[in-house]
Structures are given as C-alpha cells and as structure tokens.
Design a protein around this motif. Structure first.
Motif, PDB file in Angstrom:
ATOM      1  N   GLY A 103       0.800  -1.220   0.000  1.00 24.82           N
ATOM      2  CA  GLY A 103       0.000   0.000   0.000  1.00 24.82           C
ATOM      3  C   GLY A 103       0.831   1.267   0.000  1.00 24.82           C
ATOM      4  N   SER A 104       1.909   1.299   0.810  1.00 24.19           N
ATOM      5  CA  SER A 104       2.694   2.530   0.942  1.00 24.19           C
ATOM      6  C   SER A 104       3.390   2.893  -0.368  1.00 24.19           C
ATOM      7  N   TRP A 105       3.908   1.923  -1.078  1.00 28.24           N
ATOM      8  CA  TRP A 105       4.607   2.291  -2.315  1.00 28.24           C
ATOM      9  C   TRP A 105       3.653   2.510  -3.478  1.00 28.24           C
ATOM     10  N   GLN A 106       2.434   2.016  -3.387  1.00 24.37           N
ATOM     11  CA  GLN A 106       1.436   2.383  -4.397  1.00 24.37           C
ATOM     12  C   GLN A 106       1.039   3.854  -4.250  1.00 24.37           C
ATOM     13  N   GLU A 107       0.915   4.323  -2.993  1.00 23.06           N
ATOM     14  CA  GLU A 107       0.614   5.735  -2.757  1.00 23.06           C
ATOM     15  C   GLU A 107       1.750   6.620  -3.270  1.00 23.06           C
ATOM     16  N   LEU A 108       2.975   6.183  -3.058  1.00 19.13           N
ATOM     17  CA  LEU A 108       4.136   6.928  -3.539  1.00 19.13           C
ATOM     18  C   LEU A 108       4.110   7.025  -5.068  1.00 19.13           C
ATOM     19  N   ALA A 109       3.736   5.936  -5.717  1.00 21.39           N
ATOM     20  CA  ALA A 109       3.684   5.925  -7.180  1.00 21.39           C
ATOM     21  C   ALA A 109       2.597   6.862  -7.698  1.00 21.39           C
ATOM     22  N   LYS A 110       1.467   6.911  -7.031  1.00 22.07           N
ATOM     23  CA  LYS A 110       0.381   7.804  -7.458  1.00 22.07           C
ATOM     24  C   LYS A 110       0.811   9.265  -7.351  1.00 22.07           C
ATOM     25  N   LYS A 111       1.471   9.601  -6.247  1.00 16.61           N
ATOM     26  CA  LYS A 111       1.936  10.969  -6.060  1.00 16.61           C
ATOM     27  C   LYS A 111       2.940  11.351  -7.145  1.00 16.61           C
ATOM     28  N   GLN A 112       3.852  10.446  -7.442  1.00 16.33           N
ATOM     29  CA  GLN A 112       4.869  10.741  -8.449  1.00 16.33           C
ATOM     30  C   GLN A 112       4.241  10.867  -9.833  1.00 16.33           C
ATOM     31  N   ALA A 113       3.269  10.012 -10.142  1.00 16.77           N
ATOM     32  CA  ALA A 113       2.607  10.073 -11.450  1.00 16.77           C
ATOM     33  C   ALA A 113       1.917  11.416 -11.641  1.00 16.77           C
ATOM     34  N   HIS A 114       1.313  11.938 -10.568  1.00 16.45           N
ATOM     35  CA  HIS A 114       0.644  13.236 -10.652  1.00 16.45           C
ATOM     36  C   HIS A 114       1.649  14.341 -10.965  1.00 16.45           C
ATOM     37  N   GLU A 115       2.817  14.315 -10.320  1.00 15.12           N
ATOM     38  CA  GLU A 115       3.848  15.341 -10.553  1.00 15.12           C
ATOM     39  C   GLU A 115       4.400  15.265 -11.979  1.00 15.12           C
ATOM     40  N   ILE A 116       4.649  14.067 -12.431  1.00 18.57           N
ATOM     41  CA  ILE A 116       5.177  13.905 -13.797  1.00 18.57           C
ATOM     42  C   ILE A 116       4.143  14.370 -14.813  1.00 18.57           C
ATOM     43  N   GLY A 117       2.892  13.964 -14.610  1.00 17.79           N
ATOM     44  CA  GLY A 117       1.839  14.346 -15.546  1.00 17.79           C
ATOM     45  C   GLY A 117       1.652  15.850 -15.612  1.00 17.79           C
ATOM     46  N   SER A 118       1.703  16.518 -14.456  1.00 11.05           N
ATOM     47  CA  SER A 118       1.564  17.975 -14.436  1.00 11.05           C
ATOM     48  C   SER A 118       2.688  18.651 -15.203  1.00 11.05           C
ATOM     49  N   ALA A 119       3.907  18.145 -15.002  1.00  9.92           N
ATOM     50  CA  ALA A 119       5.053  18.738 -15.705  1.00  9.92           C
ATOM     51  C   ALA A 119       4.896  18.601 -17.211  1.00  9.92           C
ATOM     52  N   TYR A 120       4.440  17.444 -17.654  1.00 10.97           N
ATOM     53  CA  TYR A 120       4.263  17.228 -19.087  1.00 10.97           C
ATOM     54  C   TYR A 120       3.185  18.147 -19.645  1.00 10.97           C
ATOM     55  N   MET A 121       2.089  18.241 -18.936  1.00 11.22           N
ATOM     56  CA  MET A 121       0.973  19.032 -19.439  1.00 11.22           C
ATOM     57  C   MET A 121       1.328  20.514 -19.514  1.00 11.22           C
ATOM     58  N   GLN A 122       2.060  21.015 -18.527  1.00  7.22           N
ATOM     59  CA  GLN A 122       2.391  22.432 -18.484  1.00  7.22           C
ATOM     60  C   GLN A 122       3.449  22.808 -19.516  1.00  7.22           C
ATOM     61  N   ALA A 123       4.412  21.905 -19.735  1.00  3.00           N
ATOM     62  CA  ALA A 123       5.544  22.262 -20.592  1.00  3.00           C
ATOM     63  C   ALA A 123       5.292  21.978 -22.069  1.00  3.00           C
ATOM     64  N   GLY A 124       4.369  21.108 -22.348  1.00  4.02           N
ATOM     65  CA  GLY A 124       4.212  20.671 -23.729  1.00  4.02           C
ATOM     66  C   GLY A 124       3.954  21.778 -24.713  1.00  4.02           C
ATOM     67  N   GLU A 125       2.919  22.563 -24.462  1.00  2.00           N
ATOM     68  CA  GLU A 125       2.545  23.594 -25.418  1.00  2.00           C
ATOM     69  C   GLU A 125       3.558  24.728 -25.461  1.00  2.00           C
ATOM     70  N   LYS A 126       4.289  24.971 -24.362  1.00  2.00           N
ATOM     71  CA  LYS A 126       5.249  26.068 -24.326  1.00  2.00           C
ATOM     72  C   LYS A 126       6.462  25.752 -25.202  1.00  2.00           C
ATOM     73  N   VAL A 127       6.936  24.498 -25.135  1.00  2.00           N
ATOM     74  CA  VAL A 127       8.184  24.151 -25.817  1.00  2.00           C
ATOM     75  C   VAL A 127       7.978  23.997 -27.324  1.00  2.00           C
ATOM     76  N   LEU A 128       6.815  23.525 -27.691  1.00  2.00           N
ATOM     77  CA  LEU A 128       6.545  23.333 -29.123  1.00  2.00           C
ATOM     78  C   LEU A 128       6.491  24.686 -29.808  1.00  2.00           C
ATOM     79  N   ASN A 129       7.397  24.939 -30.730  1.00  2.00           N
ATOM     80  CA  ASN A 129       7.534  26.283 -31.284  1.00  2.00           C
ATOM     81  C   ASN A 129       6.818  26.420 -32.617  1.00  2.00           C
ATOM     82  N   GLN A 130       6.675  27.667 -33.022  1.00  2.00           N
ATOM     83  CA  GLN A 130       5.891  27.990 -34.202  1.00  2.00           C
ATOM     84  C   GLN A 130       6.455  27.355 -35.479  1.00  2.00           C
ATOM     85  N   ALA A 131       7.761  27.370 -35.619  1.00  2.00           N
ATOM     86  CA  ALA A 131       8.353  26.822 -36.849  1.00  2.00           C
ATOM     87  C   ALA A 131       8.042  25.345 -37.004  1.00  2.00           C
TER      88      ALA A 131
END
Length: 928
Positions: free
Chosen positions: A887-915
C-alpha cells in the motif's frame, strides 16, 4: 541503300536486339533465335524457345524450317546467354562471339576450345592465341545503331564533361579513381556523372556534352566508345586501350589520356573550344563507318576465309577428338546455370542424373572433381527458402560426402562452410572456413588450379564482385606463368575466406577476432568491400579515430567507398570531421543518392551558422527535404541530437524529437489535450509518418509516438514537447485467458522484464524470490521474455520449487503491453534501453517500480520528477523486504505520477515552437 542478301545461310542467336546486325535481321538467309523473354515480345525472331525442358542444343536445331540447313551457327554472347549442353555435337560449323569476356575468361576459354571459330576483339584474341588456340579471328563485338544514337543539331551544351556508365566500385576500381579526379573540377566546370541512364535520356546527355569520358574495363572498344562520337561529343578514352587505334586516331578524332595527364587534357580542350569542336567533328564522321550493320557486313566478308577452317574443325570435333570433353560437359553445364537464373530449373534434372551416376563410380580424384562441380552448380543463389531447400541440402551432401573420403581437401571444406553459413550453422561454418585456411597454407593449394572453374562465388559472379573479376583477370594475364597464377589464386581465395570469417565473427560479437579476420582478408587482397565492416568493428571496439583513418585509407584505394559514408558515421566522427565530410558529400551527392540526406544535413548546419538564419528558412528547407527523403529527420536526430547548435535552438531542438501527428479539426479548438488521448508506440521509424486519424478512432484525437531505440540513443526518453497519455481503462485489451486466470488467483504480481537483465542477475532474483515467497501462493511473479525464454525456463526448473511463478514468452502488441502493465502491481527491470521505456510507462500509470541501478539516460523532464533513487535497491533480499508493504509504495507511485503528468501538461505547449508547427501542418496540407 538496298543490301544484298547474305550468300550464306546463318543461324544466329541469342540476339537480344536484332538491330545488332542492322537490316540484315530481315535477310531470308539469316535465321535468328532467342529464349522467350521481354525481347521476344518486342522484336521478331525466327525461333523462340522456352527455358523449360531446354536441356540440349538440339532443341534449337529441331525448330529450324524443314529443308533449311545453316552454313554457320553463330552463338552471340557466352556470359549472359545460357548455352545448353550439346554444342560440341552440333552438325554444322560453329562460331563463338564472346561478350564481356573479361568477366568470364575461363568460361570463354573453355568454349573457344570447342567452337570451331571464335571472333574476338584484339585483346581476347591475343590471350586465346597465347593459350594455344589458332582458330581465333579479330572482330570487335560492340558498335552503335545510327537510328538510336545520333547527333541532334538543335541540342545545346549543358555539360563540359560527362560520364554515364557503371559506377560499381567492385567492377571498375580504376574508373572510380579517374572520376574522382574529374569530380574535383566541379567548382569550375559542369560535370555530370551518373549511372542507369538509357535510351533517349542517355542520348540527350551525350548530345549536351562537350567531352564524354570513357574508361573501358577490358581496354578494348566498348559501346560508349562508338556512341559518344556518334552523338557529336569529343571522346576521351584511356591510352592503354588496345583497340581504339583501329578506329579513331589520337588528337585527330579523339583524345587518348593517362591517369597522370587526364586533368591537364580536359582543361586544355575545355579552354580551346575550336580545337575541341574540330576533333569531335572528325570523330563523328569517322565513327559512321563502324555501325552495327557495317560491322556485321565485315563478318560476311570474312566467311570465305573462315568457313574452310570451320568445316575442318567441325569434322575433327564430331569425331570426338577434342581433348578434355568429359570435363567440358560439366563446364558447359556450369555456363548454362551461371548465365541466367531461369536456366537452373532446366539444368536441375541433368544435375540429379549426373549425381546419381556418380554414386556408382570409384572414389578417385576425377570423382572428387565431378562431385565438387555438381555441388557447386547445385548451390542456389541467395538464402535458403522452401523453394530451393532441396538443392541446398543436396549441395551440402555433396561436400560432406567428399570430406568423408578426402578429409584434407580444402575446397570441400570451403564449400561446405558456405552451405553451413546459408543454414545459419555459424559455429560449424567457422570451423570449416578455418580448416580450409590451414590446409591452403600447406599442400592443399595443389587443388586450386584444377578446381578453379568450380569455386564459388567466382564462377557465378558475372562481374558483380571484385574478387571474381580479379580471379578472371589473373587467369588471362598470368596464364603462361603458372607459379604466379597459383599464388594469385591462393591470395584471392584466402581473402574471400577471411572476409567470410570476419562477417561470421562480427555476427557472433567476437569483435577482436573479426577485426583480425578482416585485416587478414585485406592483406591477401585489398578488396574495397572489406573496409566498411572492418571500420564498423573498429567503432564497436571504441576506436573511432582509427576507424576514420582506415576509411580515409580506403578512399585512396577506392573513392567510391564514399557512397557508404553514412554507414560508418557516428555523431563524434561527423562533427570532428565536418569540414572534410561536407567537401566529399558536395562532390559526390549528385552521383550517389545514398549521400543526399547527409548533404542536406551539412547544408542545414551551414544554414544555422548563417547570421541571416531565420525560422522561415528552416520551414522551406524541411518542406523540401522531408518531401524528398521521408527518413531525413531520423538521420538528423542520430547525427545531431547532442550537438550544442541544435540544443540551443528551440526551432532545431523541436525537430530532433520523433512525433506522429494524428490531426482532427476539433484539436484546433481544444486548448489542452483531452485526458483520454492515447500513446501510439511504433516499432520502427517507417511507421512514424504523419497521418490523419480515421473517423471514429477511439484512441483519442492526438497521438504521440516514441521509438525508444532512437530516443534513448539521443539521451532522451520521453515526450519532451507534447504530453502523452496512455490508453484509457476502457480501451485496454485483455490478456490471454490463461494469463488472466493465473493473475486473477494472485493478490499481487511482480512483472520481471527478464530481457533487461543478464543470466547472473536473473539467477539471484529468482533465488531470493523463492526464499521470500515459497509459502505464499497469493504473491505471483510473471517473467516476460522474448529473447531469453529458454534460459528462463531452465533457471525456473533449477531454482523454483514452491513459489508462485509464470513465464510469458510471447511478443505482445501495444494494446497487450498496455494491458500487461495495467494488470501488474510492480515492475522490475533494469532502467536501460527498452527497460527504461517500460519503467517510465509504468510510473506514468502510477505503477511502483523496482530498479537496481540508476538509468544512464535521464528522461525528460529530469531526475527530480522521476525520482529514480527512491525506487532503487540493488540488493534483492533488501528489496523484497522494502517492498513488502504494498500500500505505501502504491501511494508513492500515485503521487509521483501526478507530478510527472503535471510537468508534461504544463511544458508541452510552451516548448513546441511555431516553426515546428508550420512545417508539420504544411506537410499535412492544413496550411493555406
């Protein structure tokens, strides 16, 4: 002009183009024959026969009109046209016209001894006469057709110097050295070098050229020597050509050159146009005397001289008084098989019959010779297939039988090794190749001279390999110096064997031994094909600078090796030697299409270094290159992925990442990607093309692809520009029933990715797993392997007695992989290569992972988000204890997945450039 009918009845063929004899092809006294092919659909022949059951020369004679008997039978070309057995029994006088004899001199010599008359160019005539033949007459085998090769008065010059012809470095090593000199003039002159031009395109280039360069492989007249002046160009031909003085005079009708004065002469005549034009005009006028029709008329004029001798030799031949007839039957069959792939099917029944007869004969040297000959002829071209397996097995049996009675026979060892290589019996092939080398160093060399006509690949090459061409060359140039010829054969065969050993050792990952084998191959004969695998081994051994020096050495020997440049380039070599590479590529990219992508990459680097560079330049550049070369981005990522000039540029950095866009109109209106978007995992770069989703596709509106082999090589794993999601729960396919049932009985399941560990690591894991869970049937371990299934089964039998364990040894589709990862409770893998991809996949889905070391490649967006250290435990015993609280390491995995997902969602559109967007959308046709 009305031609007089031939006073002689002639049976001529196989004549792939009846225009080779001009209007005489319509002479009623001349009958033409040809096997059924493309040519028989295009031209008219008197006799057309099928390859099926074409087992004897009499088949052609039986098709003659009733009451019509030829005065002469002329066989045209002994290299490419299959002559069935039986010409030695022809009841009419026979004439041989060889073609490309320098590629098959031994075959030409065998048949020249049996034909009553041979018509040969000056050089072949000299060699045949030196071999003791006195029935050889001079007649050049090539010419031109004025109806298809002519001067166009309206044509304008486009090229200063052109060359059109075969660029195979194996066939034409000297030609490539000359063309390398000429291509160096491109900055001052218009140079055109190309192969594969025919018909109207070929004639047009000749008409547009001031000078046409020619270098003949046999040092006699070839077709280009006629066609270039016939189209009005000034012919440059090698001074060593033995036949050109009979046709065109130096400095009056053409130019004779040497390697040491070629550039000087080219520059002189390109700067003295009136003189160039005068000589070209004289050459044009003179060559009109040597059209196909006029050349054939000379044969008719020769017949009164040669016919009496032909009749005399026919009588001698039909009495069976020719020497070596028993072996000639095998040699004739060899020519028949080697000439055309279709001929093999007609010859197989003959080979089977001969093989059956051989079984009842006494085992002596003659029997060994015939056994080897039959085995060599039975061996098919190409790999083992269901269609040719029987012939491969029979050939192999021939050589195995030979070794039973003659275990010290090197040729049997060599040919058996070739068969074993074809059957992927690598260790056996290595042994027999090595044994052949040992024997050839001793008394085994005595077999070479008598067996030389039946040693592969030489008699079947037909000019495709340098060693085979060299084998034929020494056969005529050294034929009267037997010790020197014997030494030459030894070196050539040893080079071939060492090369084969190198390739097999390379496949077996025995790199040091492979390197030595390629070195020995080169020392025996410097074949240019040795360099590329030799260099690849140097790179694998970590000697990149030495590999580059060897490549430079190879270019001096064979400049056309440059066509293989991309095969040996690493990012380090590319940037370290960039200036040299871009000069080479600029020189040769118009000659070899293999260099087109590399040339574009060099242009891109130069473009980005320009002060005026902007994203519009980039868009235009990639619109062109990606259209012409769909794999251009793949090559760019490999060579430039880590280079600072790319990493520091948002526009260029974007182009380094592999994407597959599936576009729908709703995406343009969606500010953030839908949470049910899917990941499309592609197996290879060919699949990673831009495409539009079909209506009703349930995977979502946006798909991002990742090829782990490419992305990891570039030291990045993930979707660092666009966020990606995994398949939603309702879209995940179920696993097989057996696997699902077994997992359903377990409370929790470890997924062990066995292919990411070595056998020692697997042994330690399974030992500790057995200790910890021997009495716990609710804990399961699923071993997934596609490469080590046999070893895993053996280890489980040895180590697992009571614990709950299962093995999955199937290749899974993307959907099945998703189902597997979704169903397990912990993923155990080494975080390198493919293992890192699956671990990141698992973390993104909130699956706990277990690693024994940190990854060498840090996936985006960085270590802080992935936090691999908290999942690392190199001690298996401590690891099982640490992860006992699910149980304890499943909770740790959920927390980490949320952080990784947020980083991907926030950075994706910014990095993709017009060209990047503009290029991609334009390729989809979505920009106005």
């Amino acid at each position: 002009m009305v031609l007089e009918e031939s006073p002689y009845k002639l049976l001529i063929g196989p004549l792939f183009n009846p225009e080779l004899i001009g209007k005489y092809n319509r002479d009623p006294n001349i009958k033409l024959f040809m096997p059924r092919s493309f040519f028989t659909q295009r031209f008219s022949y008197d006799i057309v026969y099928s390859w099926e059951n074409f087992s004897h020369f009499d088949k052609i004679l039986e098709a003659l009109p009733s009451g019509w008997s030829p005065d002469l039978v002329i066989w045209w070309d002994i290299l490419y046209q299959g002559l069935p057995p039986g010409i030695e029994q022809c009841p009419y006088p026979t004439v041989l016209i060889p073609g490309d004899w320098n590629l098959a001199y031994l075959t030409t010599l065998d048949f020249a001894k049996v034909f009553d008359i041979t018509l040969a160019d000056t050089r072949l005539m000299r060699f045949l006469q030196a071999a003791g033949l006195d029935s050889v007459f001079h007649w050049p085998g090539f010419s031109f057709d004025p109806a298809t090769m002519y001067r166009n008065p309206e044509s304008e010059f486009r090229y200063d110097v052109s060359f059109i012809g075969n660029l195979n470095e194996a066939i034409h090593p000297q030609r490539s050295l000359l063309l390398d000199q000429v291509l160096a003039l491109q900055e001052r002159y218009q140079i055109f070098v190309q192969q594969g031009l025919w018909g109207e395109d070929y004639r047009r280039v000749l008409n547009q050229s001031r000078i046409v360069l020619n270098y003949t492989i046999a040092q006699v007249m070839n077709m280009r020597a006629y066609e270039a002046p016939a189209c009005g160009a000034l012919l440059f031909i090698e001074e060593a050509n033995e036949e050109i003085p009979f046709f065109l005079t130096d400095r009056q009708e053409c130019i004779y050159y040497r390697a040491d004065n070629l550039i000087e002469l080219l520059e002189y005549y390109l700067s003295h146009e009136p003189e160039r034009a005068q000589i070209a005009e004289a050459g044009y006028q003179k060559i009109q005397n040597f059209s196909y029709e006029k050349q054939f008329r000379r044969i008719l004029e020769m017949i009164p001289e040669i016919l009496p001798l032909a009749e005399e030799r026919k009588t001698y031949r039909l009495k069976g008084q020719l020497t070596g007839l028993s072996q000639f039957k095998f040699r004739a069959l060899r020519q028949f098989i080697a000439s055309q792939p279709e001929a093999l099917q007609s010859a197989i029944p003959i080979l089977y019959e001969a093989l059956n007869q051989l079984q009842s004969e006494t085992m002596d040297e003659q029997m060994f010779w015939r056994l080897n000959a039959l085995g060599a002829m039975l061996m098919p071209l190409g790999p083992v297939t269901e269609q040719n397996r029987k012939e491969w097995e029979l050939a192999k049996r021939c050589f195995e039988q030979g070794l039973q009675f003659a275990p010290l026979h090197p040729i049997f060892h060599y040919h058996l090794a070739l068969c074993q290589e074809a059957f992927h019996e690598i260790q056996k092939a290595l042994w027999h190749f090595s044994r052949c080398v040992e024997l050839m160093a001793g008394e085994g060399r005595q077999y070479l001279m008598s067996y030389r006509s039946f040693i592969l690949p030489f008699f079947r090459s037909r000019g495709r390999e340098l060693l085979a061409i060299e084998w034929e060359r020494v056969s005529f140039e050294l034929q009267n110096d037997i010790p020197a010829l014997d030494d030459a054969y030894i070196h050539l065969l040893m080079s071939e064997i060492w090369y084969k050993l190198g390739i097999l050792l390379k496949k077996s990952d025995q790199r040091e031994k492979a390197f030595k084998a390629f070195e020995n191959a080169y020392l025996n004969f410097p074949d240019s094909r040795i360099f590329i695998p030799w260099i690849e081994i140097e790179i694998l051994l970590g000697h990149e600078d030495r590999a580059w020096e060897r490549f430079q050495e190879g270019l001096k020997l064979q400049p056309f090796l440059i066509s293989h440049l991309e095969r040996i380039l690493t990012p380090y070599l590319f940037f370290r030697n960039f200036n040299e590479i871009q000069v080479w590529v600029a020189r040769y990219q118009g000659v070899f299409s293999e260099l087109s992508a590399l040339h574009a990459i060099c242009q891109l680097l130069l473009l980005t270094q320009s002060k005026s560079f902007n994203s519009n330049d980039l868009i235009v550049f990639f619109q062109v290159e990606q259209h012409q070369q769909p794999d251009f981005l793949e090559r760019l990522r490999f060579l430039c992925g880590d280079h600072p000039s790319f990493l520091s540029s948002p526009s260029l950095s974007a182009l380094l990442h592999k994407f597959t866009f599936a576009w729908s109109s709703s995406l343009e209106k969606t500010p953030r990607l839908a949470p049910d978007s899917g990941l499309l995992y592609l197996q290879n770069s060919e699949e990673a093309q831009l495409k539009i989703l079909e209506q009703g596709n349930s995977a979502g509106e946006y798909l991002r692809s990742l090829e782990f082999a490419t992305d990891l090589k570039l030291r990045r794993l993930g979707p660092d520009l666009i966020p990606f999601q995994f398949l939603g729960k309702d879209e995940i396919m179920s696993l097989s029933q057996d696997c699902s049932d077994w997992m359903g009985e377990c409370q929790s399941v470890f997924l062990l990715l066995a292919d990411t560990f070595n056998l020692t690591e697997l042994r330690l894991f399974l030992s500790e797993y057995e200790k910890h869970f021997a009495q716990n049937s609710e804990q399961g371990c699923l071993i997934w392997t596609t490469e080590q299934s046999g070893s895993c089964y053996l280890l489980c039998e040895e180590l697992i007695a009571e614990s709950n364990l299962s093995i999955l040894d199937e290749k899974l589709s993307l959907e099945e992989q998703g189902a597997l990862l979704a169903a397990v409770d912990c993923i155990v893998a080494s975080p390198q290569n493919a293992g890192l991809f699956y671990l990141c996949w698992g973390l993104f889905q909130a699956k706990p992972i277990w690693i024994t070391q940190e990854p060498a490649v840090e996936p985006w967006p960085g270590q802080d988000f992935w936090a691999f250290k908290q999942w690392q435990e190199s001690d298996w015993q401590a690891g099982f204890q640490k992860y006992s609280q699910l149980g304890s390491w499943q909770e740790l995995a959920k927390k980490q997945a949320h952080e990784i997902g947020s980083a991907y969602m926030q950075a994706g559109e910014k990095v993709l450039n017009q060209a990047f967007w503009k290029v991609r959308l334009d390729q989809l046709g979505l920009l106005g």
